[in-house]
Design a protein around this motif. Structure first.
Motif, PDB file in Angstrom:
ATOM      1  N   ARG A  67       0.889  -1.220  -0.043  1.00  0.00           N
ATOM      2  CA  ARG A  67      -0.104   0.039   0.083  1.00  0.00           C
ATOM      3  C   ARG A  67       0.748   1.351  -0.017  1.00  0.00           C
ATOM      4  O   ARG A  67       0.607   2.194  -0.825  1.00  0.00           O
ATOM      5  N   ARG A  68       1.971   1.358   0.784  1.00  0.00           N
ATOM      6  CA  ARG A  68       2.744   2.273   1.017  1.00  0.00           C
ATOM      7  C   ARG A  68       3.409   2.724  -0.479  1.00  0.00           C
ATOM      8  O   ARG A  68       3.545   4.066  -0.984  1.00  0.00           O
ATOM      9  N   THR A 115      -6.285   1.626   3.163  1.00  0.00           N
ATOM     10  CA  THR A 115      -5.460   1.720   4.125  1.00  0.00           C
ATOM     11  C   THR A 115      -5.982   2.304   5.594  1.00  0.00           C
ATOM     12  O   THR A 115      -5.381   1.547   6.686  1.00  0.00           O
TER      13      THR A 115
END
Length: 410
Positions: A67-68, A115
């Motif tokens: 996700r990052r 997230t």
């Protein structure tokens, strides 16, 4: 609340300025690029189209990425697009950059939503989303007026540079604070599973509610400046202040909605849309009275944004653990509401009913949202009755969502 969620809100703030800043930049861009004001307005439509297409498309494209990494990738494209738009003075190129940056922003929105809900326990999802979405309200309160002033004194390109700089700062903060790598405790995301999660009929009712709640608000907000000047009679210098008050009302609505959405989503939705419907009717009838119109504008912001955490809570509760693509579609239908509402209000204005009639359009959308909310509540209670021992809404324990017997919360 984890600090990373506030960082996600900072990212939405930086990029959210770009979503709304053109309301104050169109005249400058029109004069500088020698394009008619009507054609310059296509820049707004281009951004909406980019958001609508980008959210589900980029969610699929980045399904297997950490996700990052995906969030930082979206921000990098967003920054590059704004720098390029500031450097290349051409309308066609600017139009293309609006589509590209909107798609990146939509991808960031979708991934930020996923997230945020993944960083907290199910009982705090609505509150987490309210923190993320509050970045958009702050951009309306501070960013858009500041951008308009910057464009008036330095030029519209400076606003694009400023947005790029703020986004870069938020990306750096995210790189430092957001956990990297893939969450190995989460199930592996598969396209077939993601697509299968979209076959739940209740989910599409929730999507319809998302689109209608947004449309109820933006049917009026899109023409609010013109309404305040031409119908209410406020001078041009007072309009930014009233819009800032609207933003403060929106922030208040988000705060209250975020604290209540998880335990009573249906009550929040019905309260918010009932407020918008009543306020819209009152505004249609009293738009020519300054003190009444200004007060109603603030209440419109409160009611319109009160529902935002609740619609997100309902969608993610229904999706359960497979929520990347479903969350992206929620962002897409959110922007569908933004795109459709001004178009319908424009048709009403072109038909000769005047700017005050946009409030009637907003009221109609609000009533439709109330209907879909009631349908969603009925389907939700029926689902709980069929499977009382299963998680309510797929992924949220039954004790954490409003019970069908607790009518005060529903």
């Amino acid at each position: 609340m984890p600090f990373a969620i506030y960082v996600l809100g900072l990212g939405i703030f930086a990029q959210g300025i770009s979503e709304f800043m053109l309301s104050g930049l169109l005249p400058s861009i029109s004069r500088d690029l020698q394009v008619s004001l009507a054609d310059t307005g296509l820049l707004v439509s281009a951004f909406a189209v980019g958001m609508l297409v980008g959210a589900p498309l980029l969610a699929l494209a980045t399904l297997r990425l950490p996700r990052r990494a995906a969030l930082l990738g979206f921000q990098t494209v967003f920054i590059a697009g704004h720098v390029a738009a500031a450097l290349v003075p051409g309308f066609a190129f600017l139009l293309a950059m609006r589509v590209v940056t909107a798609m990146a922003y939509a991808g960031f929105w979708a991934m930020a939503s996923v997230t945020a809900v993944a960083l907290v326990d199910p009982a705090r999802r609505g509150r987490a989303m309210s923190v993320v979405v509050s970045g958009l309200s702050v951009s309306m309160i501070l960013g858009v007026p500041a951008g308009t002033m910057l464009a008036q004194h330095v030029g519209w390109q400076a606003v694009f540079w400023a947005v790029a700089g703020l986004t870069a700062a938020s990306a750096l903060t995210m790189l430092i604070t957001l956990p990297g790598g893939r969450d190995t405790s989460a199930p592996r995301l598969r396209l077939a599973t993601e697509l299968r999660s979209l076959t739940v009929p209740r989910l599409w009712v929730s999507y319809a509610t998302t689109a209608l709640t947004v449309a109820a608000n933006f049917a009026i907000f899109s023409y609010l400046g013109a309404l305040l000047e031409e119908v209410t009679g406020l001078s041009e210098s007072w309009v930014p202040l009233v819009l800032a008050l609207y933003g403060l009302g929106a922030l208040a609505g988000l705060t209250v909605g975020g604290r209540s959405a998880d335990r009573a989503p249906f009550a929040v939705l019905l309260t918010g849309m009932s407020t918008v419907a009543v306020v819209a009717v009152a505004l249609a009838l009293t738009a020519g009275t300054a003190w009444a119109a200004v007060g109603l504008v603030v209440l419109l912001g409160v009611g319109g944004f009160l529902t935002n955490p609740a619609v997100n809570a309902r969608v993610f509760a229904t999706l359960g653990e497979t929520r990347t693509l479903g969350g992206a579609i929620n962002i897409a239908v959110f922007n569908l509401g933004i795109a459709v509402a001004p178009w319908v209000s424009g048709l009403v204005i072109d038909a000769g009913h005047g700017l005050a009639a946009t409030a009637w359009v907003g009221a109609a959308f609000a009533v439709a949202a109330i209907v879909t909310t009631l349908l969603d509540r009925r389907l939700h209670h029926r689902h709980r009755a069929v499977a009382p021992g299963r998680p309510a809404g797929a992924g949220v324990p039954a004790r954490q969502e409003p019970s069908g017997t607790r009518t005060a919360r529903s």
